[in-house]
Design an enzyme around this catalytic site. Sequence first.
Site, PDB file in Angstrom:
ATOM      1  N   ASN A   1       0.704  -1.195  -0.059  1.00 15.03           N
ATOM      2  CA  ASN A   1      -0.047  -0.114   0.020  1.00 15.03           C
ATOM      3  C   ASN A   1       0.997   1.067  -0.042  1.00 15.03           C
ATOM      4  OD1 ASN A   1      -1.620   2.258   0.445  1.00 15.03           O
ATOM      5  ND2 ASN A   1      -2.302   1.715   2.561  1.00 15.03           N
TER       6      ASN A   1
ATOM      7  N   LYS B   1       0.060   4.415  -0.186  1.00 12.12           N
ATOM      8  CA  LYS B   1      -0.406   5.610   0.397  1.00 12.12           C
ATOM      9  C   LYS B   1      -0.169   6.791  -0.616  1.00 12.12           C
ATOM     10  CE  LYS B   1       0.108   3.299   4.609  1.00 12.12           C
ATOM     11  NZ  LYS B   1       0.406   3.321   6.259  1.00 12.12           N
TER      12      LYS B   1
ATOM     13  N   HIS C   1      -9.253   1.216   5.137  1.00 12.91           N
ATOM     14  CA  HIS C   1      -7.921   1.484   5.868  1.00 12.91           C
ATOM     15  C   HIS C   1      -8.032   2.612   6.940  1.00 12.91           C
ATOM     16  CE1 HIS C   1      -3.629   2.778   6.524  1.00 12.91           C
ATOM     17  NE2 HIS C   1      -3.523   1.526   6.023  1.00 12.91           N
TER      18      HIS C   1
ATOM     19  N   GLU D   1      -6.605   4.905   8.077  1.00  8.97           N
ATOM     20  CA  GLU D   1      -6.103   6.286   7.804  1.00  8.97           C
ATOM     21  C   GLU D   1      -7.289   6.888   6.981  1.00  8.97           C
ATOM     22  OE1 GLU D   1      -2.477   5.517   5.531  1.00  8.97           O
ATOM     23  OE2 GLU D   1      -1.462   5.098   7.297  1.00  8.97           O
TER      24      GLU D   1
ATOM     25  N   GLU E   1      -4.738  -4.664  10.678  1.00 13.59           N
ATOM     26  CA  GLU E   1      -3.857  -3.609  10.990  1.00 13.59           C
ATOM     27  C   GLU E   1      -4.113  -2.930  12.150  1.00 13.59           C
ATOM     28  OE1 GLU E   1      -2.047  -2.559   6.915  1.00 13.59           O
ATOM     29  OE2 GLU E   1      -3.748  -1.350   7.110  1.00 13.59           O
TER      30      GLU E   1
ATOM     31  N   GLY F   1       2.995   2.493  10.564  1.00 12.66           N
ATOM     32  CA  GLY F   1       4.068   3.373  10.579  1.00 12.66           C
ATOM     33  C   GLY F   1       5.105   3.863  11.630  1.00 12.66           C
TER      34      GLY F   1
ATOM     35  N   SER G   1       3.987  -2.125  10.346  1.00 10.93           N
ATOM     36  CA  SER G   1       5.209  -2.184  10.535  1.00 10.93           C
ATOM     37  C   SER G   1       6.040  -3.483   9.981  1.00 10.93           C
ATOM     38  CB  SER G   1       6.048  -1.794  11.924  1.00 10.93           C
ATOM     39  OG  SER G   1       5.446  -0.439  11.822  1.00 10.93           O
TER      40      SER G   1
HETATM   41  P1  13P Z   1       3.419   0.326   7.573  1.00 11.37           P
HETATM   42  O1  13P Z   1       3.905  -0.967   6.955  1.00 11.37           O
HETATM   43  O2  13P Z   1       4.339   1.448   6.944  1.00 11.37           O
HETATM   44  O3  13P Z   1       3.383   0.286   9.017  1.00 11.37           O
HETATM   45  O4  13P Z   1       1.798   0.554   7.067  1.00 11.37           O
HETATM   46  C1  13P Z   1       0.932  -0.405   7.230  1.00 11.37           C
HETATM   47  C2  13P Z   1      -0.126  -0.162   6.632  1.00 11.37           C
HETATM   48  O5  13P Z   1      -0.820   0.804   6.654  1.00 11.37           O
HETATM   49  C3  13P Z   1      -0.483  -0.672   5.126  1.00 11.37           C
HETATM   50  O6  13P Z   1      -1.931  -0.453   4.744  1.00 11.37           O
END
Ligand code: 13P
Length: 257
Positions: free
Chosen positions: A10, A12, A95, A97, A167, A173, A214
């Site tokens: 992903n 983003k 997601h 976010e 997640e 992150g 992560s």
């Molecule tokens: P990270 O791997 O950067 O922690 O992000 C995970 C994520 O949100 C994947 O959708």
Amino acid sequence: MHRQPIVVGNWKMHKSPREAIDFVKQLEARVCEFASVEKAVAPTSLALSGVSAALQGASLLVAAQNAHWAGGGAFTGQIAASMLRGLAQFVILGHSEVRAHLAETDANVNRKAKAALAAGLQPIIAVGESLAQNEAGATVDFVRGQVSAALDGIAAADMARVVIAYEPIWAIGTGKSATGEQADRIIGAAVREPVRDLYNDRVADAMRIQYGGSVKPGNMAEFMVQPNIDGALVGGASLDVDDFAALVEIAARVKGS
Ligand code: 13P
């Protein structure tokens, strides 16, 4: 029951259309030999048509990062799931976010999942608890609720195309991941078992579930060895060709046969 491992990057709001095309060409050369693993990149919407054209006939598949439930209409800034047909095989929905910054609700995730399935796409439905919910011991109830709301009214026959990504928000992150065992236990109790209750053993045992938060080459194997974890939804590490290729190679080594 064998479930094909699935690793999705992903991206983003990273990588321009040009950068995305250059990246997928390099990545395809590195991962095409790992046929036992399904792998996809989720670039920004702007890069979907360029990336999908660059990957015609490739092993690497394409995911969109979101889609709208309506077939069309007055929805400024949105993209209909049906418009992704031919450009993407997967679409990430729910997601954290998008839930946090764009007020995504469980009801909308459900509408979007149905629209995605109707458009022939495979929804990757993201669920996960906050740090506060985790510390309050509310994780399983909360994630269970997200799963059942997202799947409301989805037919058993369509479930073979549904992927769920667990997640935990506190692991995204942050460099802090759940341990493999923690993630496996929550995925079992909050995702696979509810799907068994909502549908049946066949649907629950066939459904692919990813861990996200992560994930890096250094911890990928810890997740992939878990019985309930079939792959990873990866943010940061998927932006690097070497890391992404390593994740696919580890998935193939641990769960590819
Ligand atoms: P990270 O791997 O950067 O922690 O992000 C995970 C994520 O949100 C994947 O959708």
